[in-house]
Write an enzyme that holds these catalytic residues in place. Structure first.
Site, PDB file in Angstrom:
ATOM      1  N   GLU A  81     -34.023 -53.793 -29.012  1.00  0.00           N
ATOM      2  CA  GLU A  81     -33.297 -54.385 -27.891  1.00  0.00           C
ATOM      3  C   GLU A  81     -32.055 -55.131 -28.374  1.00  0.00           C
ATOM      4  OE1 GLU A  81     -33.931 -53.654 -24.954  1.00  0.00           O
ATOM      5  OE2 GLU A  81     -36.044 -53.037 -24.895  1.00  0.00           O
ATOM      6  N   CYS A 144     -40.866 -60.643 -21.576  1.00  0.00           N
ATOM      7  CA  CYS A 144     -40.274 -60.322 -22.894  1.00  0.00           C
ATOM      8  C   CYS A 144     -38.805 -60.712 -22.935  1.00  0.00           C
ATOM      9  CB  CYS A 144     -40.412 -58.828 -23.207  1.00  0.00           C
ATOM     10  SG  CYS A 144     -42.112 -58.353 -23.561  1.00  0.00           S
ATOM     11  N   HIS A 168     -39.277 -53.287 -28.098  1.00  0.00           N
ATOM     12  CA  HIS A 168     -40.240 -52.836 -27.092  1.00  0.00           C
ATOM     13  C   HIS A 168     -40.967 -51.595 -27.609  1.00  0.00           C
ATOM     14  CE1 HIS A 168     -38.965 -55.152 -23.333  1.00  0.00           C
ATOM     15  NE2 HIS A 168     -40.271 -55.222 -23.374  1.00  0.00           N
TER      16      HIS A 168
HETATM   17  N1  PCA Z   1     -44.368 -56.652 -22.110  1.00  0.00           N
HETATM   18  C1  PCA Z   1     -43.840 -57.404 -20.997  1.00  0.00           C
HETATM   19  C2  PCA Z   1     -44.318 -58.813 -21.192  1.00  0.00           C
HETATM   20  C3  PCA Z   1     -45.339 -58.762 -22.264  1.00  0.00           C
HETATM   21  C4  PCA Z   1     -45.245 -57.395 -22.834  1.00  0.00           C
HETATM   22  O1  PCA Z   1     -45.874 -56.968 -23.803  1.00  0.00           O
HETATM   23  C5  PCA Z   1     -42.332 -57.252 -20.837  1.00  0.00           C
HETATM   24  O2  PCA Z   1     -41.781 -56.220 -21.237  1.00  0.00           O
HETATM   25  O3  PCA Z   1     -41.701 -58.163 -20.320  1.00  0.00           O
END
Ligand code: PCA
Length: 214
Positions: A81, A144, A168
């Site tokens: 990201e 996140c 991610h």
């Molecule tokens: N994914 C979520 C919050 C916690 C996670 O593992 C997100 O992408 O915001």
């Protein structure tokens, strides 16, 4: 060199969170082989408590790098990201029951923050090993992104040398969350392998910045 690696607890109907499972595996790894000391932690999937916990850990340990992991079940690749946005905007409750729709994280703060880590170089560490990976420009608008924004902002305001990047992870085969059925072929061992490559890539980058590269 010290790296904090964090993941998140399960949320929104997930039976488990791959980011938590990966972090738990990493905690058992031979850290000498990775070339750094890892400090691992699993955050609650809650807007407020997650930030409190990670900020305390950063202040206590003064790491070189903070590496955040979360799952995004709709993604097919490991996503590095680039940005965090100053917005919470999700109809899904966090694990404390809070819903935040269209609310700024830091009222009046910068709209977006960019990681200072060299993402193309980390991407190459992954694609050189045939790991499907991409640079993403959108970390979502849920917990996140919230944590990524708050950590980047803390490091910016404190003007530290600590770098931060958020990754991610794709959903693992068969898991379902908030209406998305992840039918891709990823398993936890694939994700652990990918994140170990990210870590060794980060160590290499840090070494070359410090003049110890080859
Ligand atoms: N994914 C979520 C919050 C916690 C996670 O593992 C997100 O992408 O915001």
């Amino acid at each position: 060199m010290r790296i904090i690696v964090f993941g998140f607890e399960k949320f929104g109907g997930l039976s488990s969170n791959p980011s938590q499972l990966v972090v738990e595996e990493l905690a058992r790894e031979d850290q000498a082989a990775l070339g750094c000391q890892l400090i691992t932690c699993v955050l609650p999937t809650e807007y407020a408590a997650s930030v409190e916990k990670i900020n305390r850990l950063i202040s206590e340990n003064n790491p070189s790098i903070v590496l955040g992991l979360g799952v995004a079940s709709s993604r097919q690749t490991v996503c590095l990201e680039r940005f965090a946005l100053n917005i919470d905007d999700a109809v899904v409750k966090d694990n404390a029951g809070f819903v935040r729709v269209g609310e700024e994280i830091e009222p009046g703060g910068p709209e977006a923050l960019i990681t200072l880590i060299d993402l193309p170089s980390i991407l190459k560490s992954l694609t050189d090993q045939d790991i499907p990976a991409t640079i993403s420009n959108h970390a979502g608008t849920y917990v996140c992104n919230h944590v990524y924004y708050q950590v980047l902002r803390k490091l910016q305001v404190e003007n530290t040398k600590t770098g931060c990047v958020f990754v991610h992870l794709p959903g693992v085969g068969g898991q379902t969350t908030v209406g998305i059925n992840s039918e891709n072929r990823w398993g936890i061992p694939d994700l652990v392998k990918a994140i170990k490559l990210v870590i060794t890539g980060l160590v290499k980058l840090q070494d070359s910045e410090n003049g110890r590269g080859n």
